[in-house]
Write an enzyme that holds these catalytic residues in place. Structure first.
Site, PDB file in Angstrom:
ATOM      1  N   ARG A  66       0.893  -1.520   0.351  1.00 39.82           N
ATOM      2  CA  ARG A  66      -0.060   0.021  -0.082  1.00 39.82           C
ATOM      3  C   ARG A  66       0.366   1.862   0.160  1.00 39.82           C
ATOM      4  O   ARG A  66       0.303   2.032  -0.316  1.00 39.82           O
ATOM      5  CB  ARG A  66      -1.221  -0.093   0.857  1.00 39.82           C
ATOM      6  CG  ARG A  66      -1.733   1.050   1.189  1.00 39.82           C
ATOM      7  CD  ARG A  66      -2.756   0.656   2.022  1.00 39.82           C
ATOM      8  NE  ARG A  66      -2.683   1.039   3.788  1.00 39.82           N
ATOM      9  CZ  ARG A  66      -2.746   0.311   4.731  1.00 39.82           C
ATOM     10  NH1 ARG A  66      -3.261  -0.936   4.143  1.00 39.82           N
ATOM     11  NH2 ARG A  66      -2.340   0.639   5.636  1.00 39.82           N
ATOM     12  N   TYR A 119     -12.645  23.723  -9.805  1.00 40.37           N
ATOM     13  CA  TYR A 119     -13.365  22.350 -10.643  1.00 40.37           C
ATOM     14  C   TYR A 119     -14.064  21.931  -9.545  1.00 40.37           C
ATOM     15  O   TYR A 119     -14.138  21.407  -8.811  1.00 40.37           O
ATOM     16  CB  TYR A 119     -12.031  21.503 -10.641  1.00 40.37           C
ATOM     17  CG  TYR A 119     -11.898  20.090 -11.280  1.00 40.37           C
ATOM     18  CD1 TYR A 119     -12.193  20.145 -12.611  1.00 40.37           C
ATOM     19  CD2 TYR A 119     -12.490  18.828 -10.158  1.00 40.37           C
ATOM     20  CE1 TYR A 119     -12.818  18.823 -12.519  1.00 40.37           C
ATOM     21  CE2 TYR A 119     -12.353  17.505 -10.544  1.00 40.37           C
ATOM     22  CZ  TYR A 119     -13.047  17.508 -12.332  1.00 40.37           C
ATOM     23  OH  TYR A 119     -13.298  16.293 -12.573  1.00 40.37           O
ATOM     24  N   ASP A 191      -4.309  22.998  -7.456  1.00 42.62           N
ATOM     25  CA  ASP A 191      -4.285  21.744  -8.656  1.00 42.62           C
ATOM     26  C   ASP A 191      -3.564  23.047 -10.283  1.00 42.62           C
ATOM     27  O   ASP A 191      -4.087  24.207 -10.763  1.00 42.62           O
ATOM     28  CB  ASP A 191      -5.878  22.172  -8.929  1.00 42.62           C
ATOM     29  CG  ASP A 191      -6.311  21.039 -10.274  1.00 42.62           C
ATOM     30  OD1 ASP A 191      -5.753  21.141 -11.239  1.00 42.62           O
ATOM     31  OD2 ASP A 191      -7.103  20.793  -9.820  1.00 42.62           O
ATOM     32  N   LYS A 216      -4.754  13.130 -16.992  1.00 39.04           N
ATOM     33  CA  LYS A 216      -4.758  14.631 -17.540  1.00 39.04           C
ATOM     34  C   LYS A 216      -3.308  13.862 -19.090  1.00 39.04           C
ATOM     35  O   LYS A 216      -3.219  13.069 -19.862  1.00 39.04           O
ATOM     36  CB  LYS A 216      -5.126  15.919 -17.973  1.00 39.04           C
ATOM     37  CG  LYS A 216      -5.692  15.612 -16.669  1.00 39.04           C
ATOM     38  CD  LYS A 216      -7.686  15.392 -16.766  1.00 39.04           C
ATOM     39  CE  LYS A 216      -8.788  15.516 -16.396  1.00 39.04           C
ATOM     40  NZ  LYS A 216      -8.979  16.400 -15.223  1.00 39.04           N
TER      41      LYS A 216
HETATM   42  C1  LIG Z   1     -10.144  16.019 -14.293  1.00 34.62           C
HETATM   43  C2  LIG Z   1      -9.253  17.187 -13.363  1.00 34.62           C
HETATM   44  C3  LIG Z   1      -9.640  17.077 -12.023  1.00 34.62           C
HETATM   45  C4  LIG Z   1     -10.016  15.576 -11.547  1.00 34.62           C
HETATM   46  O1  LIG Z   1      -8.921  13.884 -11.916  1.00 34.62           O
HETATM   47  P1  LIG Z   1      -9.069  13.021 -11.869  1.00 34.62           P
HETATM   48  O2  LIG Z   1      -8.438  11.698 -12.353  1.00 34.62           O
HETATM   49  O3  LIG Z   1     -10.874  12.982 -12.875  1.00 34.62           O
HETATM   50  O4  LIG Z   1     -10.479  12.697 -10.605  1.00 34.62           O
HETATM   51  C5  LIG Z   1      -8.943  17.889 -10.919  1.00 34.62           C
HETATM   52  N1  LIG Z   1      -7.884  18.923 -11.656  1.00 34.62           N
HETATM   53  C6  LIG Z   1      -9.184  19.441 -13.062  1.00 34.62           C
HETATM   54  C7  LIG Z   1      -8.551  20.874 -12.896  1.00 34.62           C
HETATM   55  C8  LIG Z   1      -9.632  18.327 -13.791  1.00 34.62           C
HETATM   56  O5  LIG Z   1      -9.771  18.774 -14.949  1.00 34.62           O
END
Ligand SMILES: *Cc1c(COP(=O)(O)O)cnc(C)c1O
Length: 395
Positions: A66, A119, A191, A216
């Site tokens: 883990r 987000y 973020d 992403k």
């Molecule tokens: C997609 C996204 C997330 C979350 O990512 P996941 O892997 O889909 O949970 C967080 N912040 C932004 C800006 C995003 O576009």
């Protein structure tokens, strides 16, 4: 388990492009294999009691699956270096990394400042979950800059930033916000998914914890979900312990896919950036288009700060259309051949989605989010032009 980065990690003077190719790898440790292999396992056996005791007393790594294994370490060290932070920790999704990076620093009675442009799922988490623990969540204007000072309270622990904002693409003055946050005793959680660690260096701009939705651009191929949070040394223990307490971990195949994606991050991003700007520019004088939201365009309100703080742009941007009958919007979507209709972004393919919530502004029309993929820019532009002409004719 020893850090593996010391063998192949180029020194800090090296260009990030070179690091993308060489970082986080140690072929001689893995039978000469170029890539760190997928390591599977929950139980990790110690050769003797002394070693077991030694491992248990130190970092948890190497005691149980883990806490990760060499595949995990390889990805964590690569991302930490790219972001310019002290260390990174993996999460099963970007959302988990965002939420944890808030939770780890908050307790009952605290106050947290969230940008209105955050987000959506993170916004939902702060309202539905943090609210239940008597943590006061306040939403602020993402363009507040140094005026965030007026919102700081004695119990403000975290100021969250996301730049540009999800869907609405406001560019935040992060150094100004960080200065006020720190003066008030709060940390800054960012973020940083839009720019990726290549185009925005969070720790040089006052950020304390930076989150990547690795789903992403790091994974880059729309085939895995993953998140990574990276911290400055001063806040690392709190981030790490909290994640272990909650059992945050991720599967080795997904970690491998992220490592593999990262090798080509620079070349992919250059193309996403170029295609995004070309497509955005082509939309500027389309009759159905009211406004293009893309900080790399000189006329964008966020352009000056983007130029000051970022070294590039990704392929994700917004478009506000003039008010229109829904049948016109449906006609536009029905005619697009190269743009998929779906959530997420950062993969190799182009995407488009309408923003269902009311658009900002008095007479706002539909808001669209577009991800420019790696197709030829002229094909993307032609496809979009054709669909817009078809939609206009259906009005
Ligand atoms: C997609 C996204 C997330 C979350 O990512 P996941 O892997 O889909 O949970 C967080 N912040 C932004 C800006 C995003 O576009």
């Amino acid at each position: 388990m020893k850090s593996i980065s010391h063998v192949t990690t180029p020194d800090s003077r090296e260009d990030p492009c070179t690091f993308l190719v060489h970082g986080g790898r140690d072929p001689q440790r893995f039978a000469g294999l170029v890539n760190t292999p997928v390591h599977r396992g929950s139980t990790i056996l110690a050769p003797d009691l002394e070693t077991w005791r030694e491992r248990s007393a130190g970092e948890p790594f190497g005691t149980y699956g883990r806490f990760g294994n060499p595949t995990t370490r390889s990805l964590e060290e690569t991302v930490a270096h790219l972001e310019g932070g002290y260390r990174s920790i993996i999460f099963p999704s970007g959302l988990a990394a965002c939420c944890h990076s808030l939770l780890a620093f908050l307790e009952g009675g605290d106050h947290v400042l969230m940008p209105r442009s955050v987000y959506g799922p993170v916004r939902a988490f702060t309202q539905r979950v943090l609210g239940r623990f008597a943590i006061e969540v306040e939403f602020y204007d993402p363009l507040a800059g140094g005026n965030i000072r007026d919102l700081m309270r004695s119990n403000t622990r975290v100021v969250y930033v996301e730049s540009p904002g999800s869907w609405t693409f406001e560019v935040q003055d992060i150094p100004a916000i960080a200065e006020e946050a720190h003066a008030g005793g709060a940390i800054v959680v960012m973020d940083n998914s839009w720019a990726s660690p290549l185009y925005f260096k969070p720790f040089e701009h006052g950020v304390d914890v930076s989150v990547q939705a690795a789903t992403k651009y790091l994974v880059g191929h729309s085939d895995a979900l993953l998140g990574v949070a990276t911290a400055r040394e001063s806040v690392w223990p709190q981030l790490q312990h909290g994640a272990h307490d909650l059992g945050q971990t991720a599967g080795p195949d997904d970690l491998y896919l992220a490592l593999r994606g990262i090798r080509t991050l620079d070349v992919r991003l250059r193309r996403h950036w170029e295609n995004g700007v070309m497509l955005a520019e082509s939309l500027l004088d389309q009759p159905l288009v009211k406004r293009v939201l893309h900080p790399a365009l000189p006329q964008d309100p966020g352009h000056i700060i983007w130029r000051r703080d970022f070294t590039g742009a990704s392929g994700l941007f917004g478009v506000e259309l003039h008010q229109m009958d829904d049948k016109v919007l449906r006609a536009l979507f029905s005619r697009l051949k190269l743009f998929g209709i779906g959530l997420s972004w950062g993969g190799f393919e182009s995407l488009i989605l309408p923003y269902d919530k009311p658009a900002p502004g008095k007479d706002g029309g539909p808001l669209l989010r577009i991800h420019a993929g790696l197709e030829s820019a002229s094909d993307l532009i032609a496809d979009m032009n054709e669909a817009l002409a078809f939609a206009a004719a259906s009005a």
